[in-house]
Design a protein around this motif. Sequence first.
Motif, mmCIF file in Angstrom:
data_model
loop_
_atom_site.group_PDB
_atom_site.id
_atom_site.type_symbol
_atom_site.label_atom_id
_atom_site.label_comp_id
_atom_site.label_asym_id
_atom_site.label_seq_id
_atom_site.Cartn_x
_atom_site.Cartn_y
_atom_site.Cartn_z
ATOM 1 N N CYS A 147 15.898 8.482 -6.990
ATOM 2 C CA CYS A 147 15.120 8.802 -5.795
ATOM 3 C C CYS A 147 15.013 10.314 -5.628
ATOM 4 C CB CYS A 147 15.767 8.194 -4.555
ATOM 5 S SG CYS A 147 15.878 6.380 -4.605
ATOM 6 N N ASN A 148 13.954 10.744 -4.960
ATOM 7 C CA ASN A 148 13.695 12.179 -4.820
ATOM 8 C C ASN A 148 14.602 12.873 -3.812
ATOM 9 O OD1 ASN A 148 11.657 12.127 -6.704
ATOM 10 N ND2 ASN A 148 10.024 11.849 -5.189
ATOM 11 N N ILE A 149 15.096 12.134 -2.836
ATOM 12 C CA ILE A 149 15.894 12.758 -1.770
ATOM 13 C C ILE A 149 17.132 11.930 -1.488
ATOM 14 C CG2 ILE A 149 13.833 13.748 -0.686
ATOM 15 C CD1 ILE A 149 14.161 11.593 1.512
ATOM 16 N N LEU A 150 18.030 12.541 -0.729
ATOM 17 C CA LEU A 150 19.240 11.869 -0.277
ATOM 18 C C LEU A 150 18.894 10.875 0.822
ATOM 19 C CD1 LEU A 150 22.394 11.835 -0.360
ATOM 20 C CD2 LEU A 150 22.319 13.594 1.399
ATOM 21 N N SER A 151 19.447 9.673 0.728
ATOM 22 C CA SER A 151 19.211 8.649 1.745
ATOM 23 C C SER A 151 20.482 7.835 1.926
ATOM 24 C CB SER A 151 18.049 7.734 1.337
ATOM 25 O OG SER A 151 18.457 6.849 0.312
ATOM 26 N N ASP A 152 20.416 6.827 2.787
ATOM 27 C CA ASP A 152 21.588 5.984 3.010
ATOM 28 C C ASP A 152 21.677 4.841 2.008
ATOM 29 O OD1 ASP A 152 19.550 4.345 3.818
ATOM 30 O OD2 ASP A 152 20.407 3.858 5.773
ATOM 31 N N SER A 153 20.791 4.831 1.022
ATOM 32 C CA SER A 153 20.739 3.844 -0.070
ATOM 33 C C SER A 153 20.138 2.509 0.344
ATOM 34 C CB SER A 153 22.127 3.601 -0.680
ATOM 35 O OG SER A 153 22.945 2.801 0.158
ATOM 36 N N SER A 154 19.711 2.363 1.588
ATOM 37 C CA SER A 154 19.213 1.073 2.044
ATOM 38 C C SER A 154 17.938 0.656 1.315
ATOM 39 C CB SER A 154 18.949 1.112 3.554
ATOM 40 O OG SER A 154 18.022 2.136 3.875
ATOM 41 N N GLY A 155 17.083 1.643 0.962
ATOM 42 C CA GLY A 155 15.845 1.294 0.278
ATOM 43 C C GLY A 155 16.080 0.678 -1.081
ATOM 44 N N ALA A 156 16.919 1.348 -1.899
ATOM 45 C CA ALA A 156 17.225 0.803 -3.215
ATOM 46 C C ALA A 156 18.061 -0.462 -3.108
ATOM 47 C CB ALA A 156 17.954 1.858 -4.045
ATOM 48 N N PHE A 157 18.934 -0.503 -2.087
ATOM 49 C CA PHE A 157 19.770 -1.690 -1.888
ATOM 50 C C PHE A 157 18.901 -2.901 -1.594
ATOM 51 C CE2 PHE A 157 22.610 -4.469 0.538
ATOM 52 C CZ PHE A 157 23.762 -4.439 -0.247
ATOM 53 N N SER A 158 17.900 -2.731 -0.715
ATOM 54 C CA SER A 158 17.007 -3.836 -0.385
ATOM 55 C C SER A 158 16.107 -4.198 -1.554
ATOM 56 C CB SER A 158 16.156 -3.473 0.836
ATOM 57 O OG SER A 158 15.328 -2.363 0.560
ATOM 58 N N ALA A 159 15.930 -3.243 -2.480
ATOM 59 C CA ALA A 159 15.120 -3.511 -3.667
ATOM 60 C C ALA A 159 15.954 -4.082 -4.814
ATOM 61 C CB ALA A 159 14.422 -2.240 -4.117
ATOM 62 N N GLU A 160 17.218 -4.438 -4.510
ATOM 63 C CA GLU A 160 18.108 -5.127 -5.450
ATOM 64 C C GLU A 160 18.453 -4.275 -6.671
ATOM 65 O OE1 GLU A 160 16.989 -9.193 -6.272
ATOM 66 O OE2 GLU A 160 15.888 -9.316 -4.364
ATOM 67 N N ALA A 161 18.514 -2.959 -6.454
ATOM 68 C CA ALA A 161 18.939 -2.070 -7.540
ATOM 69 C C ALA A 161 20.444 -2.201 -7.740
ATOM 70 C CB ALA A 161 18.571 -0.628 -7.213
ATOM 71 N N VAL A 162 20.914 -1.951 -8.949
ATOM 72 C CA VAL A 162 22.341 -2.030 -9.242
ATOM 73 C C VAL A 162 23.037 -0.705 -8.995
ATOM 74 C CG1 VAL A 162 22.196 -1.385 -11.678
ATOM 75 C CG2 VAL A 162 23.982 -2.971 -10.916
ATOM 76 N N GLY A 163 22.261 0.381 -8.968
ATOM 77 C CA GLY A 163 22.829 1.706 -8.740
ATOM 78 C C GLY A 163 21.760 2.654 -8.256
ATOM 79 N N ALA A 194 0.824 -1.224 0.000
ATOM 80 C CA ALA A 194 0.000 0.000 0.000
ATOM 81 C C ALA A 194 0.851 1.265 0.000
ATOM 82 C CB ALA A 194 -0.963 -0.013 1.183
ATOM 83 N N MET A 195 1.971 1.224 -0.715
ATOM 84 C CA MET A 195 2.831 2.401 -0.808
ATOM 85 C C MET A 195 2.385 3.294 -1.957
ATOM 86 S SD MET A 195 4.904 2.159 1.653
ATOM 87 C CE MET A 195 5.277 0.873 2.853
ATOM 88 N N SER A 196 2.323 4.589 -1.688
ATOM 89 C CA SER A 196 1.947 5.542 -2.724
ATOM 90 C C SER A 196 3.180 5.959 -3.512
ATOM 91 C CB SER A 196 1.310 6.782 -2.090
ATOM 92 O OG SER A 196 2.288 7.510 -1.364
ATOM 93 N N PRO A 197 3.022 6.532 -4.702
ATOM 94 C CA PRO A 197 4.178 7.029 -5.469
ATOM 95 C C PRO A 197 4.996 8.065 -4.696
ATOM 96 C CG PRO A 197 2.271 6.853 -6.892
ATOM 97 C CD PRO A 197 1.781 6.596 -5.502
ATOM 98 N N ASN A 198 4.317 8.914 -3.910
ATOM 99 C CA ASN A 198 5.062 9.915 -3.139
ATOM 100 C C ASN A 198 5.972 9.273 -2.097
ATOM 101 O OD1 ASN A 198 3.986 12.084 -4.504
ATOM 102 N ND2 ASN A 198 2.292 12.364 -3.067
ATOM 103 N N ILE A 199 5.461 8.258 -1.435
ATOM 104 C CA ILE A 199 6.272 7.555 -0.433
ATOM 105 C C ILE A 199 7.397 6.791 -1.129
ATOM 106 C CG2 ILE A 199 6.281 5.743 1.304
ATOM 107 C CD1 ILE A 199 4.997 8.315 2.245
ATOM 108 N N ALA A 200 7.085 6.143 -2.223
ATOM 109 C CA ALA A 200 8.109 5.392 -2.946
ATOM 110 C C ALA A 200 9.220 6.306 -3.453
ATOM 111 C CB ALA A 200 7.479 4.637 -4.111
ATOM 112 N N GLY A 201 8.866 7.566 -3.747
ATOM 113 C CA GLY A 201 9.867 8.507 -4.230
ATOM 114 C C GLY A 201 10.974 8.779 -3.232
ATOM 115 N N ILE A 202 10.708 8.514 -1.947
ATOM 116 C CA ILE A 202 11.713 8.729 -0.904
ATOM 117 C C ILE A 202 12.687 7.562 -0.836
ATOM 118 C CG2 ILE A 202 12.013 9.130 1.570
ATOM 119 C CD1 ILE A 202 9.253 10.355 1.627
ATOM 120 N N CYS A 203 12.291 6.398 -1.354
ATOM 121 C CA CYS A 203 13.158 5.212 -1.409
ATOM 122 C C CYS A 203 13.469 4.626 -0.043
ATOM 123 C CB CYS A 203 14.461 5.516 -2.151
ATOM 124 S SG CYS A 203 14.252 5.797 -3.909
#
Length: 751
Positions: A415-431, A389-398
């Motif tokens: 991603c829309n903002i600076l983060s520690d990369s854990s969201g994309a990392f857990s989503a198996e992104a390559v970069g 139940a994640m919205s596009p706005n929430i997903a944009g934060i990664c």
Amino acid sequence: MVKKKPRNSNAPIDFTSADFESYLDYSKHRSCWRHMVAHLHAQKKRMTKHEIEEIKKISEFTTPCFASLSLQSHVYSSLAKESLLHSYGRSFNGFVARLSDEEVARIADMEGVVSVFPNTKVQLHTTRSWDFMSFPEPPMGSYEGDVIIGMLDTGIWPESVSFRDEGFGPPPAKWKGICQTENNFTCNNKIIGARFYDTDNLADPLRDTKSPRDTLGHGSHTASTAAGRAVENASYYGIASGIARGGVPNARLAVYKVCWGGGCSPADILAAFDDAIADGVDILSISLGSEMPAAYNKEPVAIGSFHAMKNGILTSCSAGNKGPYRRQISNYAPWALTVAASTIDRSFVTKVVLGNGQTILGTSLNNFHLDGTSFPLVYSGDAANITSAMSPNIAGICFPGTLSTLKTRGAVVLCNILSDSSGAFSAEAVGLIMASPFDEIAFAFPVPAVVISYDDRLKLIDYIRTTEYPTATILSTETTTDVMAPTVVSFSSRGPNPISPDILKPDVTAPGSNILAAWSPRGLSSVWVFDDRQVDYYIISGTSMSCPHVTGAAAYIKAAHPTWSPAAIKSALMTTATIMDPRKNEDAEFAYGSGHINPVKAVDPGLVFDASEADYVDFLCKQGYNTTHLRMITGDSSVCPSNEPGKAWDLNYPSFGLSLLDGEPVQASYLRTVTNVGSPNSTYHSHITMPPSFAVLVEPPVLTFSDVGEKKSFKVIITGSPIVQVPIISGAIEWTDGNHVVRTPIAVFQQ
């Protein structure tokens, strides 16, 4: 250090802010009941849940407090033994205890007690930087070996090659300190002393070691920046490779570990000041500061640095990382040296190459190699985890769990903002590509990643929206030249002084952006807390990094002039600072103070603005402190001659500040005294730079000296039309003898 609080104030910081220097969660408050529970556990007493809840209720009325400075013995005897946590009396008298509100009131009223205040938390705030300042490495055996720098920080990693002691003789005879060797910590002839403090049980059992050993990295980084030995081929995974060294590599280090995984306790900071003064240090460096401004008699660094000043020790302090907002500066006491952070002429560029050939420039510390291979480019807002139940706005934060792995696996994610990369990392992104306004700072991540501007983020979204199969790759980081340097970085805290606006703060600026220095192998190697790589050198940013640069410069001056007072050393650094360009720093003196430090010129300033303890006492009295409040700072029998407040204008400070109400006429008079430390027979002529709407009169305009150490006084009168809705107007007075230039800035501004 730039900081962002995690949602769980008791968990380690998630490293998603713009600072990322070995950072911890510094909670503003920590309940006393934890300490009561720990005490009872130590006595092997088993407790029911009901008992624990009762303890929690009691602790709501109990606060860890200081009772500090001048104390009589009956105060101690009035305390239960188990309430007394720590006492110190080597340089000033005091103790730390757990007291109820009633006990606080009773103790505060006792004869001989001058101050009682709560033990709130304090937060922590290079292969190129010293060369950028044209400051050469001094030869081994130079006079710096007699200078002892005290570092109040997270400890030190003694095995680092930056702290080796080959070629060093024994410690100077003046050294009276000790080395606490718990948990295999060792000192040598470089690190000649080390202590650790944890009155408030802030050590994180998962990360900290109960010894002076640095397990976070921050303390090793600051110590090596100030006084680290030269190390060839130092780098962060090949980035910024070169010779890493401190400003005074031959100076000695004394380490006082006051910060832990749970933060920094004012009780420990004052205890470290107390010990350092008695141990015989020459310069103190403290890259931490209080969360909110407080009166000088309630601020631990102000109190500790005052006692250091009384004993001839200059304290170099970080200005804080709450910029670019004004009046957010930390460590604003006039007897301390406050340091802002600026860039050096090296920057790190990481390129994003799109499938259409377009290149976007960003920043990061990316040592990963994708070999130019392009991968699908996915906007995180288009990859929301609908199942959760994640919205596009929430997903944009990664954030972790917000992205659909089916869409992000094997892709480069925007991603829309600076983060520690854990969201994309857990989503198996390559970069990972992130948008942020902090374009001066390069961060390290556990995956190929880059930080871009918000404008470039819109360009990437447009490319994704208008391309059937958008692709991208992230290249490895390149080192480039920053032709705009030095400029004050956006995170550096700005003035004016929140307590005494007419004392201009910060005092100077120094390199604090993307500084490579020694690190603890147990510290984080990127912004992700679960990155298990180990590094010996790391690149971080903050006023925590600029402070030890000035510490090293101050130690260099102290070595050349061992009898100079703290105020004289401070004056030398301020009056010889390189002028900064206000067109590149719109906050002007509120951002950089007197300018960018120049250690080579500072060792021969020509004239200095000296000040003694009596001058600072007079300043405090004129600031409205009565005798009782004054003694909370001085810890002695100082007396204010009257209760009539006055101006701060006559403190012999190497700058001129004038704070006004909107529409108030400009009219002020300052008295200053300079001491000749240059040529015996010399004549200085004054030169004034100020906008034409102001008149600045210097009386007399010429100062003639016939001997070294001779003093001359002059008056400065500033007049002008009322200023309306003008944040700051700058000028300066320069005294020149044909060889020296002694510059003091003028700042007129609205409160």
